[in-house]
Design a protein around this motif. Sequence first.
Motif, PDB file in Angstrom:
ATOM      1  N   PRO A 281      -6.579   1.256  -1.782  1.00 22.68           N
ATOM      2  CA  PRO A 281      -5.341   2.005  -0.969  1.00 22.68           C
ATOM      3  C   PRO A 281      -4.956   1.258   0.412  1.00 22.68           C
ATOM      4  CG  PRO A 281      -7.215   3.349  -1.467  1.00 22.68           C
ATOM      5  CD  PRO A 281      -7.649   1.937  -1.656  1.00 22.68           C
ATOM      6  N   LEU A 282      -3.715   1.442   0.630  1.00 26.09           N
ATOM      7  CA  LEU A 282      -3.003   0.915   1.869  1.00 26.09           C
ATOM      8  C   LEU A 282      -2.275   2.116   2.775  1.00 26.09           C
ATOM      9  CD1 LEU A 282      -0.628  -1.759   0.043  1.00 26.09           C
ATOM     10  CD2 LEU A 282      -2.509  -2.073   1.761  1.00 26.09           C
TER      11      LEU A 282
ATOM     12  N   SER B  15       1.539   6.991   2.324  1.00 25.59           N
ATOM     13  CA  SER B  15       0.492   6.252   2.004  1.00 25.59           C
ATOM     14  C   SER B  15       0.045   6.572   0.476  1.00 25.59           C
ATOM     15  CB  SER B  15      -0.700   6.345   2.931  1.00 25.59           C
ATOM     16  OG  SER B  15      -0.115   5.579   4.126  1.00 25.59           O
ATOM     17  N   HIS B  16       0.048   7.845   0.270  1.00 23.95           N
ATOM     18  CA  HIS B  16      -0.524   8.536  -0.784  1.00 23.95           C
ATOM     19  C   HIS B  16       0.496   8.801  -1.981  1.00 23.95           C
ATOM     20  CE1 HIS B  16      -4.692   9.384   0.814  1.00 23.95           C
ATOM     21  NE2 HIS B  16      -4.106   9.088   1.920  1.00 23.95           N
TER      22      HIS B  16
ATOM     23  N   ASP C 170       1.063   4.187  -5.922  1.00 21.45           N
ATOM     24  CA  ASP C 170      -0.267   3.374  -6.290  1.00 21.45           C
ATOM     25  C   ASP C 170       0.303   2.207  -6.794  1.00 21.45           C
ATOM     26  OD1 ASP C 170      -2.506   5.009  -5.643  1.00 21.45           O
ATOM     27  OD2 ASP C 170      -2.219   6.082  -7.246  1.00 21.45           O
TER      28      ASP C 170
END
Lengths: 417, 186, 105, 1007
Positions: free
Chosen positions: B27-28, B105-106, B109
């Motif tokens: 994740p980022l 962010s979410h 992917d």
Amino acid sequence: MTRYSFLEVAKNAFSAHKNWGRQWRSPEPKPAYDVIIIGAGGHGLATAYYLAKVHGITNVAVLDKGWLGGGNTGRNTTIVRSNYLWEESARLYQHALDLWDGLSQELNYNVMYSQRGVMMLAHTVHDIQVFKRHIHANRLAGVTNEWLSAEEAKEFCPPLNIDKNIRYPVMGAALQRVGGTARHDAVAWGYARGASAMGVDIIQNCAVTGIRRAPTGEVTGVETTRGFIGAKKIGCVAAGNTSVVMAMAGLKLPLESNPLQALVSEPVKPAFPCVVMSNTIHAYISQSDKGELVIGAGTDQFVSYSQAGGLHITTHTLDAICELFPMFRRMRMLRNWGGIVDNTPDRSPIIGLTPVPGLYLNCGWGTGGFKATPGSGHVFAHTIATGAPHPVNAPFSLDRFRTGRLIDEAAAAAVAH
Amino acid sequence: MAEIYTPAASLAPVLRQDAVSIQKTAPLARLSFRGRAEAQAAVAGALGFALPQAPLSAATGAGKVALWLGPDEWLLLAPEAELEAFEAAVNAAVAGLAASVTDISHRQDAVLVSGPRAAWLLNAGVPIDLALPAFPVGMVTRTLCHKAEVILWRKAEDQFVLECWRSFQPYVLEHLLDAARELSTA
Amino acid sequence: MLLISCPYCGVERPETEFRYGGEAHIARPADPSQLNDEEWAQFLYMRTNTRGLYAERWRHAHGCGRFFNAVRDTVSDKFVCTYKAGEPKPDLDALARASQEKDAR
Amino acid sequence: MSAHSQNSTQSTRLAHGGRIDRSRTLQFSFDGKVMQAHPGDTLASALIANGVHLVGRSFKYHRPRGILTAGSEEPNALVGVYRHGDQTPNLRATQVEVYEGLMAISQNRYPSLDFDVGAINDVLSPLFPAGFYYKTFMWPKAFWDKVYEPVIRAAAGLGKPPKLADPDHYANLYAHCDVLVIGSGPAGLAAALSASETGARVILCDEQAEMGGSLLSETGSTIEGLPAADWVAATLATLAQRDNVTLLPRTTAFGYFVQNFIALAERVTDHLAQPDANLPRERMWQVRARQVVIAAGAHERPMVFPENDRPGILLASAGRTYLNRYGAAAGRRVLVTTACDSAWAAAFDLADAGVEVVAIADMRATPPEPLREAAARRGIRVEAACVVTGTSGRLRVSKAMLGRLRNDGSVVSAGDVTCDAILMSSGWTPSVSLYSQSRGKVVWNAEHEAFLPGASVQRERSAGSCRGVNGLAAVLEDGYAAGEQAAEAATGAARKGGRLTATGGEASTGGYLGALPHDRNAGRVKAFVDYQNDVTAKDVQLAVREGMMSIEHIKRYTTTGMATDQGRLSNMNALAIASGALGAPLPQVGLTTFRLPYSPTTFGTFAGSSRGDAFDPVRRTPSHDWVVAKGGVFEDVGQWKRTWYFPQGSEDMHAAVARECRVTRQSVGQFDASTLGKIEVVGKDAAEFLERFYTNPWKGLKPGRCRYAVLLNEAGYIIDDGVVGRLADDRFHVTTTTGGAARVFAMMEDFLQTEWPDLDVWITSTTEQYAVIAVQGPKAREVIAPFVEGIDLSNAAFPHMSVASGRFAGLPCRLFRVSFTGELGFEVNVPARHGAKVWELINAEVVKQGGCVYGTETMHVLRAEKGYIIIGQETDGTVTPDDAGLDWAIGKKKFDFVGKRSLSRPDLVAKGRKQVVGLLPVDPKQMLEEGAQITAEANPAKGTPALGHVTSAYWSEALGRTIALAIVKDGRARHGEVLNVPMPAGAVPVKVVDPVMYDPEGTRLNG
């Protein structure tokens, strides 16, 4: 006009078929006509036929920039049905369906109208709701349409994949048993032959380049590549080219012309008994008498007069066909072609008067005009002959775009939750 | 600098072959930045470097990345742990200016597609020219993989970041794995 | 599949990255209430639908996201030019003449 | 006889020669008969080597047919080939490569190829002229569907359709290149060579298994000092070594689209006996080429003489190919008949290989002297001014009748010759199909008597014989130059001006178009123009006689040119016959359009990997796996999988939904609302933007508050709705319907970019940023309270229609107090990667409170009880806010918003519009059907206009009865009226009521 029959064919066999006459005349244009129809497609020829047959108006010319039946008439997937949602639409298409029944006999030309049944697949709960609404509305309107479960749909069309695990499983179908197909060229030729025999001049390779109007505004005739031809009334039935023709009379229309593709497979022995349509995943398929699978694809998104669509449109359709009928994955595309369809904002046609006196309009059939051919010609002939719309086409006026009284067949498919 | 996209340590590679491998990334922190010129300039204050203004280009530095996605739109990347601080810093930098900063962010992917056949494999579904002269190292773009919108960033001659909205990732991977099948044959 | 040059990205991309936006340069009236029904219908629905050079809108939906305009020949489907939103409509007649002269050469 | 197999079945295989691998022998079967072949053989060459010519039956007359060509244009030798326990129909034997165990069958015959009952049609053929079916089968009317059509259909069609789902997979590849060269004959090879020398990226494709085209059948020619075939091998080796070259054999360029977009179909595994299952069967190459070189060659034309269709009659070039490339003789006694030079080479090669050439019959009065000398040297009888006027032989040609052409054009008999094969050539037709597909206009060339490519419309050039260049040296030069020019145009690389030298392969002169003259009874004999569709010269003439003046009419009426070879063999002969019949010059009659695909292309190749779940994205929400584990049932909503209902134990849908509704209203329900579209609208003008976009007023909405939003299209109809929460002065959280998310986002961008670019507003989709879990019901607060930090959940601090940011279970969260059920409700928005975890945390609390999870069906019921509409269910694109009872959601004082002007159009303000109402069946147990129509009378006559229709119908657990929503003409004025819902089993009386049927005061919302 020689009456066609098996006996006549047998008789001619003895003379090696050397004595058949022309199916229609190819006359030089006269200086003027009572009515000029622009566009010798199925709708235009049918209009001329009914002008002569029903209204006794035979001093009629049908002009075409190319060969008769060479536009969308000869390029569609030949589906005939009438199970439209709105009462106005159902009445219009049922009017056509009533005329299809018996058209071969009426024209003495076998148009091969085959009531194979048209089945529209439901893939979502929303589809089911929409189709059931169609069925109930149709029943009230006197139009046949019935609901089938997925299993019943497979019984009606054995190649159909009703596996529950495919991406968009078949959840049922709306079936119009009297729907089916007809032979598109034969429809144009049959009407041409019938109209020609009653005195209508069919003038091919005669492109309209201008519409002449009197100072008082009414039409007086058309400029063509073969000179000026006078007319008291002009009916424009130019399908994808309608905007171009009507611009000659200074009219702008609620139309966009888009490429629409269709394709056929190589011919095979009988593999597909009916017509299946899936609006949700964009697949339209039947099998012709010759054995070709006839498949309709979607429209390209942009305006085009090129009669050629994009590869991704074809690909998208064949994706869907292969999902619904996985045994056809090994079949091969034999021919792919495009037409130019004129789409209105509400996906319903415009049939009626225009602001220009003497100029009548029949257009906007989008992707579904073939099925309406006899009905369209019949009511348009009435409109031209009497100067007022037939009750069946009255709701399909150009003015509806001003009043907002649209007949929106497309909107009902919108999905949301 | 450390790579911003790192393979997700907890996950086995989606595909591992000599010719090409596909690996999900950790994740980022991702921010969508959109705004007018003044705000664009001000973002540098939070990033430590200027937003790349050349179309389809990327800028990196100080553990952050800015990817040009459109003339008024950048994707800003930072390590996952820095999200709240990063968002606050960017918001502070553009305070009072015409701009929008939104945490996504979410939403997305990413996978890393690496190996000598990486470009070939991507071209099974990505319709643009991925030859080096046409799509050099460092170029980033939104495009399609079959029907799914993706962001494609060439990290090296034989490595790409392929990012898409989270619900589309299984679809994209299914197509790529299908196309990769033949690479396993002799 | 068309190949479209995006004036914002500066590259040619396949059509599937773009969404068509219909005829260009039909500005929404500043005060719609001033239009009568006929005028409003003209704005809402009536299109030139030109056979030939046509100014139309596209959006690089799966690219930079921008709307822009293009002049395209609707018979050959070839693009004459693309330009950013807000730039003036090119003189289509002049472009048509220029393209005819080019063909003649 | 082959030296390798004493028991060989290959009766007409020559002892040596050809490019086949004689070191290995393969077994294959045709119609069950096992035969032998060698690697390198096609099915056609193998059959010919086995002395088999009868391979199929024609479409209409079921005439015995043999192999006519050696290429993809083959009209007769269509076979079914077995693979995976099913057969693929209509494969050309000329393209099927033989592998060990290949099983092929003939088609369109019953019971056998030798004895086919369908052949009765041939006897009755006088009754079946072109278009006979348009004139017959009309009486009695009912017989068309029931009798005639089924019989016609059973007789029509070629092969049998595949029956099983195809287990193979297919691939796609997008490719880009500087120069795409189509065709690997001399012109194509030369073009690929010169283009790639410049460093340009080159793709060279060819339909055949082996590259080299006509050079593979050449004898005696040399290129660059090498025998032609050796030059091919050397050139291919050179090209293969170049990194900038991609060689694609077995790859057909089938479609040429606008802007140099070309589709290729590569056949990857069909030629393999045991293909690796990981290899795709075929691959579609979607190539965008800067420049294209079309080197498609030319097609030889059959001669149109009576009975020109018997097995054993081949095109001369095909006979030569079978001989030189495959070492198979077309017959033992061969007649060569021609109108041009090139067929003589076939005769010479046959004679040189020891096959008896009984005669060369050339219709020209004086064939070129060098040819006659060469024939004389070989002792071949030459007949000039001589045509074939008929043939005999039931299943194989056994005799040809010759005729002498007199000066007046008439023909007199010149005796018969016995033969078991006839090689024929009417000359060559340049292949302009791909050029034509590129939208170029072909131009008639009187010298070549052919249509040739005119001006280029796309960035392409034709090279070699497809543009009328004739003779090996000239073709090579043309191809080489085309390659250089294309590379220069694509990359700017300077031309080197190289050339290739060649000897042999002289230009062929002569040729003839149309039906040959003969001395037979024209009304009785059949001279085939289109073999596969059984179209004869007579048919074309009949069509003209019947007034078909356009070549397109003739094509459609007779079906000439519509067979699977797409008219490659027939078009020019048909055109010439039509031209004669019409008395019009040939170019004036025109050519039919060339349509794609160039060769038939497998559906699966188009579909590629888009199958199963990869057919369309399957979008799953964060709760998906949990729902699967709990046995939830999904429905497809657009691309999303949404949970429809959660059956427990043996519950059916009705029972599950009733329970979910009951429990939710009694205690609490949990629902996954993640699919709703979410858009972050940010900027100082955000409120102004929403003011213009949605019907509602926004400027007065305070941060922390929400409002229901209605979106119209410019035509004034409802197209979307949602809840908009104001997070800050310049930040809004907008929700849309699931299906409308992308559309609304694009519409916002459109207005922002093109109509109101002055507004400082930007939008960002956050649909997938958040997992959204709705918690609805009297116990909702108790469920979420344990997790919430930083938000006061009391009614006073956080009333209905509130929004706040805080933490939920330690995670950042946006919490909405909203309700689509009429109950106290919250929607928890957490970052999506945490969604599954939060879903489970909430569920544990829900269970504690005696609550349940519910799906979309329960959501629908609960909202219907409250009279909340669903876009697409109560609306159908024709419903205005007033129709929907949403007049209150319109900002009346606003200057403008999207769709406002349309709301005052005449029909939108007219009386009698349909309005949303509630319906209560008089019998409270009677379920209505969604979509059912509503009328005043119980037994409406057919054609009675409906007053409206049922839009939603449910069992309401809360009301203990059935309910429905409907849109009904003047509905709001009809509250209390009893109307009817006519059903097949009788009308259902219903009472019209207010759509809000449950808790009309809304007290539960504020619980």
